[in-house]
Design an enzyme around this catalytic site. Sequence first.
Site, short mmCIF file in Angstrom:
data_model
loop_
_atom_site.label_atom_id
_atom_site.label_comp_id
_atom_site.label_asym_id
_atom_site.label_seq_id
_atom_site.Cartn_x
_atom_site.Cartn_y
_atom_site.Cartn_z
N ASP A 101 -4.33 3.51 -1.50
CA ASP A 101 -4.03 3.13 -2.88
C ASP A 101 -4.85 1.96 -3.40
OD1 ASP A 101 -2.92 1.27 -1.21
OD2 ASP A 101 -1.01 1.13 -2.29
N GLU A 102 -5.95 1.62 -2.73
CA GLU A 102 -6.73 0.49 -3.23
C GLU A 102 -8.19 0.62 -2.83
OE1 GLU A 102 -5.86 -3.36 -1.53
OE2 GLU A 102 -4.97 -2.43 0.24
N ASP A 121 -5.86 -1.31 -7.64
CA ASP A 121 -4.63 -1.03 -6.89
C ASP A 121 -3.80 -0.04 -7.69
OD1 ASP A 121 -1.83 -1.36 -5.88
OD2 ASP A 121 -2.78 -2.85 -4.59
#
Length: 388
Positions: A108-109, A11
């Site tokens: 974002d992950e 993350d």
Amino acid sequence: MNDVDWILHVDLDQFIAAVEIARHPELQGRPVIVGGKGDPAQRGVVATASYEAREFGVHSGMPLRTAQRKCPDAVFLPSDSPAYEEVSERVMAALRELPVVVEIAGWDEAFLGAGTDDPEGLAQRVRDIVKQRCGLESSVGIGDNKLRAKTATGFAKPGGIHRLTQADWLPVMAHRPPDALWGVGSRTAAKLAELGITTVGQLAEADRDELAARFGPTMGPFFRVLAHGWGDREVTATPQVPKSRSRETTFQQNLTDRAEADAAVRDLARRVADDVAAEGRPVARVAVKVRFAPFLTKTRSTTLPEPVDPVARLSPGERQEQPGQEREQPGQPGQEREQPGQPGRGRVGEVLERAALAVLGRFEFDRPVRLLGVRAEFVIPPGHDREE
């Protein structure tokens, strides 16, 4: 556990804010809020906030005006989706250089499937390559399934590494509230509290039938599964298939005239139809979101009688003669194809517009409207219907 069962969840810490701070180094250490057009005097919501701004109670989804009241010294910046997509692609490309399977879960992950006897060492390599290649900090959760890996990331933030497996799941999670679980929100937690369930441990021991009676035969027992930390172990590099396309607009002045709301939904439906035509996939459901003043959001949807396909042949009765459409071809009398890039034209546009207006008609307009949205949900292709 053998050496091929480790799943890592990566993350990117305060991703959008971090990208903006990298572009504006002078903002390092200052409270930064990103969202809308970057003007708290206009309507919009927070896309993300730096850790410095979060200390003032600012969080994603909060109205910009509220965020300004909570953090008057914050720097407000407009959202720049293309920039975030470009950085995200660089991060994912860097992760693919490692000996792992990369499953992208968002900007974002990502989940990483790895065969290693040193997952913490691999997690540090992940953090190092993201920092070196992209200048971003990241947190890494390690688990024996996706649920535990993603939950572990919460303990790793910011900028750390944490492992959570079946062996220590309940000792770590049992005393925590149910909304500490991935997939359980505050509303569900409130409903669980009505049943006397206020911890993960209590949810793990809850009666399946009681949960099914309150939340339905699928979701009720599923919440108990989450409480035990059971979950998906498969990590695949298969590209994500978007489940829907949507458009929404926030009005700087509330709408009080129903005719204006109808017109806005028609326009949104036509824009969504254009996106659907470009995607070239059939649509099965249409949803409408209405945000009433001051900030009450409701969503309703409908399943189409049959999926509408933007690349299907149109019958003569459905066809509309419009500039730029294909003419009839030899051997194909009375048939034309939808043309991508022509918003709201042809059968798909008409179907989405009618459906969206019908859904809008199910709302009770007893207060002013500040936002409207239309979403078209695709027919999910085989092999992509697995719940994450």
